[in-house]
Write a protein that holds these residues in place. Structure first.
Motif, PDB file in Angstrom:
ATOM      1  N   ALA A 112    -113.268  44.256   3.702  1.00 30.04           N
ATOM      2  CA  ALA A 112    -113.976  42.987   3.449  1.00 30.04           C
ATOM      3  C   ALA A 112    -114.946  42.676   4.592  1.00 30.04           C
ATOM      4  O   ALA A 112    -116.095  42.266   4.353  1.00 30.04           O
ATOM      5  N   ALA A 113    -114.503  42.887   5.831  1.00 32.26           N
ATOM      6  CA  ALA A 113    -115.391  42.662   6.975  1.00 32.26           C
ATOM      7  C   ALA A 113    -116.564  43.638   6.944  1.00 32.26           C
ATOM      8  O   ALA A 113    -117.707  43.272   7.271  1.00 32.26           O
ATOM      9  N   ASN A 114    -116.321  44.862   6.521  1.00 29.67           N
ATOM     10  CA  ASN A 114    -117.385  45.868   6.413  1.00 29.67           C
ATOM     11  C   ASN A 114    -118.396  45.460   5.336  1.00 29.67           C
ATOM     12  O   ASN A 114    -119.612  45.630   5.514  1.00 29.67           O
ATOM     13  N   LEU A 115    -117.900  44.903   4.232  1.00 33.01           N
ATOM     14  CA  LEU A 115    -118.809  44.409   3.183  1.00 33.01           C
ATOM     15  C   LEU A 115    -119.704  43.303   3.751  1.00 33.01           C
ATOM     16  O   LEU A 115    -120.922  43.296   3.516  1.00 33.01           O
ATOM     17  N   ASP A 116    -119.089  42.360   4.489  1.00 34.65           N
ATOM     18  CA  ASP A 116    -119.866  41.269   5.109  1.00 34.65           C
ATOM     19  C   ASP A 116    -120.921  41.825   6.060  1.00 34.65           C
ATOM     20  O   ASP A 116    -122.069  41.363   6.078  1.00 34.65           O
ATOM     21  N   LEU A 117    -120.534  42.814   6.865  1.00 33.18           N
ATOM     22  CA  LEU A 117    -121.463  43.424   7.805  1.00 33.18           C
ATOM     23  C   LEU A 117    -122.641  44.063   7.068  1.00 33.18           C
ATOM     24  O   LEU A 117    -123.800  43.869   7.438  1.00 33.18           O
ATOM     25  N   HIS A 118    -122.349  44.789   6.014  1.00 32.76           N
ATOM     26  CA  HIS A 118    -123.421  45.461   5.268  1.00 32.76           C
ATOM     27  C   HIS A 118    -124.307  44.453   4.526  1.00 32.76           C
ATOM     28  O   HIS A 118    -125.505  44.697   4.354  1.00 32.76           O
ATOM     29  N   GLU A 119    -123.732  43.333   4.101  1.00 34.63           N
ATOM     30  CA  GLU A 119    -124.574  42.286   3.500  1.00 34.63           C
ATOM     31  C   GLU A 119    -125.559  41.743   4.528  1.00 34.63           C
ATOM     32  O   GLU A 119    -126.735  41.514   4.220  1.00 34.63           O
ATOM     33  N   LEU A 120    -125.089  41.542   5.758  1.00 34.51           N
ATOM     34  CA  LEU A 120    -125.971  41.087   6.827  1.00 34.51           C
ATOM     35  C   LEU A 120    -127.067  42.122   7.085  1.00 34.51           C
ATOM     36  O   LEU A 120    -128.248  41.774   7.184  1.00 34.51           O
ATOM     37  N   VAL A 121    -126.687  43.389   7.170  1.00 36.99           N
ATOM     38  CA  VAL A 121    -127.669  44.457   7.401  1.00 36.99           C
ATOM     39  C   VAL A 121    -128.700  44.472   6.275  1.00 36.99           C
ATOM     40  O   VAL A 121    -129.913  44.555   6.529  1.00 36.99           O
ATOM     41  N   ASN A 122    -128.253  44.370   5.039  1.00 34.88           N
ATOM     42  CA  ASN A 122    -129.178  44.387   3.902  1.00 34.88           C
ATOM     43  C   ASN A 122    -130.111  43.174   3.928  1.00 34.88           C
ATOM     44  O   ASN A 122    -131.301  43.290   3.621  1.00 34.88           O
ATOM     45  N   ALA A 131    -103.000  46.493   3.509  1.00 31.30           N
ATOM     46  CA  ALA A 131    -103.488  45.108   3.543  1.00 31.30           C
ATOM     47  C   ALA A 131    -104.477  44.926   4.695  1.00 31.30           C
ATOM     48  O   ALA A 131    -105.527  44.278   4.529  1.00 31.30           O
ATOM     49  N   ALA A 132    -104.165  45.507   5.840  1.00 35.65           N
ATOM     50  CA  ALA A 132    -105.086  45.409   6.983  1.00 35.65           C
ATOM     51  C   ALA A 132    -106.401  46.128   6.680  1.00 35.65           C
ATOM     52  O   ALA A 132    -107.483  45.641   7.029  1.00 35.65           O
ATOM     53  N   MET A 133    -106.321  47.265   6.000  1.00 30.84           N
ATOM     54  CA  MET A 133    -107.550  47.997   5.666  1.00 30.84           C
ATOM     55  C   MET A 133    -108.378  47.233   4.631  1.00 30.84           C
ATOM     56  O   MET A 133    -109.604  47.330   4.631  1.00 30.84           O
ATOM     57  N   ARG A 134    -107.722  46.445   3.776  1.00 28.96           N
ATOM     58  CA  ARG A 134    -108.475  45.583   2.854  1.00 28.96           C
ATOM     59  C   ARG A 134    -109.312  44.578   3.650  1.00 28.96           C
ATOM     60  O   ARG A 134    -110.461  44.299   3.309  1.00 28.96           O
ATOM     61  N   ARG A 194    -119.893  50.810   0.430  1.00 29.53           N
ATOM     62  CA  ARG A 194    -120.042  51.108  -0.998  1.00 29.53           C
ATOM     63  C   ARG A 194    -120.075  52.614  -1.279  1.00 29.53           C
ATOM     64  O   ARG A 194    -120.504  53.035  -2.335  1.00 29.53           O
ATOM     65  N   ASP A 195    -119.601  53.423  -0.342  1.00 30.02           N
ATOM     66  CA  ASP A 195    -119.641  54.878  -0.509  1.00 30.02           C
ATOM     67  C   ASP A 195    -118.325  55.367  -1.111  1.00 30.02           C
ATOM     68  O   ASP A 195    -117.280  55.331  -0.453  1.00 30.02           O
ATOM     69  N   PRO A 196    -118.343  55.845  -2.362  1.00 31.72           N
ATOM     70  CA  PRO A 196    -117.101  56.306  -2.986  1.00 31.72           C
ATOM     71  C   PRO A 196    -116.564  57.600  -2.358  1.00 31.72           C
ATOM     72  O   PRO A 196    -115.458  58.025  -2.673  1.00 31.72           O
ATOM     73  N   ASN A 197    -117.353  58.226  -1.474  1.00 37.04           N
ATOM     74  CA  ASN A 197    -116.895  59.439  -0.793  1.00 37.04           C
ATOM     75  C   ASN A 197    -116.609  59.192   0.684  1.00 37.04           C
ATOM     76  O   ASN A 197    -116.280  60.112   1.410  1.00 37.04           O
ATOM     77  N   GLY A 198    -116.746  57.961   1.129  1.00 42.29           N
ATOM     78  CA  GLY A 198    -116.572  57.627   2.531  1.00 42.29           C
ATOM     79  C   GLY A 198    -115.111  57.547   2.941  1.00 42.29           C
ATOM     80  O   GLY A 198    -114.197  57.630   2.116  1.00 42.29           O
ATOM     81  N   PRO A 199    -114.894  57.342   4.237  1.00 36.38           N
ATOM     82  CA  PRO A 199    -113.521  57.294   4.756  1.00 36.38           C
ATOM     83  C   PRO A 199    -112.671  56.184   4.153  1.00 36.38           C
ATOM     84  O   PRO A 199    -111.488  56.386   3.875  1.00 36.38           O
ATOM     85  N   MET A 200    -113.260  55.013   3.929  1.00 40.15           N
ATOM     86  CA  MET A 200    -112.473  53.912   3.348  1.00 40.15           C
ATOM     87  C   MET A 200    -112.063  54.248   1.918  1.00 40.15           C
ATOM     88  O   MET A 200    -110.924  53.990   1.516  1.00 40.15           O
ATOM     89  N   ALA A 201    -112.985  54.818   1.155  1.00 43.29           N
ATOM     90  CA  ALA A 201    -112.662  55.187  -0.226  1.00 43.29           C
ATOM     91  C   ALA A 201    -111.552  56.231  -0.246  1.00 43.29           C
ATOM     92  O   ALA A 201    -110.606  56.130  -1.049  1.00 43.29           O
ATOM     93  N   ARG A 202    -111.650  57.216   0.630  1.00 42.65           N
ATOM     94  CA  ARG A 202    -110.601  58.247   0.696  1.00 42.65           C
ATOM     95  C   ARG A 202    -109.257  57.630   1.085  1.00 42.65           C
ATOM     96  O   ARG A 202    -108.217  57.995   0.551  1.00 42.65           O
ATOM     97  N   PHE A 203    -109.300  56.671   2.019  1.00 44.88           N
ATOM     98  CA  PHE A 203    -108.068  56.011   2.434  1.00 44.88           C
ATOM     99  C   PHE A 203    -107.395  55.342   1.234  1.00 44.88           C
ATOM    100  O   PHE A 203    -106.196  55.507   1.003  1.00 44.88           O
ATOM    101  N   PHE A 204    -108.155  54.566   0.469  1.00 43.77           N
ATOM    102  CA  PHE A 204    -107.570  53.855  -0.679  1.00 43.77           C
ATOM    103  C   PHE A 204    -107.118  54.830  -1.769  1.00 43.77           C
ATOM    104  O   PHE A 204    -106.076  54.622  -2.390  1.00 43.77           O
ATOM    105  N   ARG A 205    -107.863  55.916  -1.997  1.00 43.79           N
ATOM    106  CA  ARG A 205    -107.419  56.912  -2.986  1.00 43.79           C
ATOM    107  C   ARG A 205    -106.105  57.570  -2.544  1.00 43.79           C
ATOM    108  O   ARG A 205    -105.214  57.806  -3.365  1.00 43.79           O
ATOM    109  N   ASP A 206    -105.987  57.846  -1.250  1.00 44.99           N
ATOM    110  CA  ASP A 206    -104.731  58.412  -0.747  1.00 44.99           C
ATOM    111  C   ASP A 206    -103.573  57.427  -0.931  1.00 44.99           C
ATOM    112  O   ASP A 206    -102.465  57.827  -1.306  1.00 44.99           O
ATOM    113  N   ALA A 207    -103.828  56.158  -0.671  1.00 49.74           N
ATOM    114  CA  ALA A 207    -102.784  55.138  -0.842  1.00 49.74           C
ATOM    115  C   ALA A 207    -102.344  55.065  -2.305  1.00 49.74           C
ATOM    116  O   ALA A 207    -101.159  54.910  -2.599  1.00 49.74           O
TER     117      ALA A 207
END
Length: 194
Positions: free
Chosen positions: A131-141, A124-127, A163-176
């Protein structure tokens, strides 16, 4: 945090105590064998006159006294005892391992619900981090779309692209998902393979 203490079963404790006793006996026997081997006693003692001792025992109506073992025989007996003790200890070690595995499995089963709850809290915390990372990347874009570089601000490589399906967050959720902490449908769409 308060969790129940791991306590070995009575059988495990009994086997461990037996193993400790045999270990002490092995140490004592090995020490005695070494001391006997190093003393100056002749290897073969003089033989007692068996004929005389049998005659005397017969007159007394008693069985003849046994001939005491010589140094070589005593060393051989100690060597055999040491081999037997080591074999018994090896067997006990295997039995102790089996009992420990049983005890640990039972303990893990008892704490599994609390462990799963904490895993879910981390997800839940990683979600929220995602979400905060998505907001950050929207600002960057949005800033990049204006033609302004914000690379001087630095980046957070630990969590990677939102949005990287091979990144650390994606791996974290796949492991979960693989561990059964969350169902497959809860994988953030931005991080899923397309």
């Amino acid at each position: 945090m308060k969790i129940p203490n791991y306590t070995p079963s009575a059988r495990h404790a009994e086997l461990a105590a037996k193993r400790d006793d045999l270990g002490r006996k092995l140490s004592e026997t090995t020490t005695a064998q070494l001391a006997l081997a190093q003393n100056d006693e002749p290897e073969f003692s003089t033989t007692v006159d068996d004929a005389a001792s049998r005659r005397i025992a017969e007159l007394l109506g008693q069985p003849p006294a046994p001939t005491p073992p010589n140094k070589r025989e005593r060393l051989a007996a100690m060597a055999q005892e040491i081999r037997d003790l080591r074999s018994a200890i090896e067997l006990l070690d295997r039995q102790i391992e089996v009992e420990r595995n049983k005890d640990e499995a039972a303990y893990r089963a008892g704490i599994a619900p609390a462990y799963r709850d904490r895993q879910k809290a981390v997800v839940a915390a990683m979600r929220q981090v995602h979400a905060a990372n998505l907001d950050l990347h929207e600002l960057v874009n949005a800033v990049d779309a204006q033609g302004v570089s914000i690379s001087s601000f630095g980046s957070l490589p630990l969590i990677g692209s939102s949005r990287d399906p091979n990144g650390p967050m994606a791996r974290f959720f796949r492991d979960a998902i693989e561990l059964g902490v969350i169902p497959r449908k809860e994988m953030p769409a931005e991080l899923d393979y397309r």
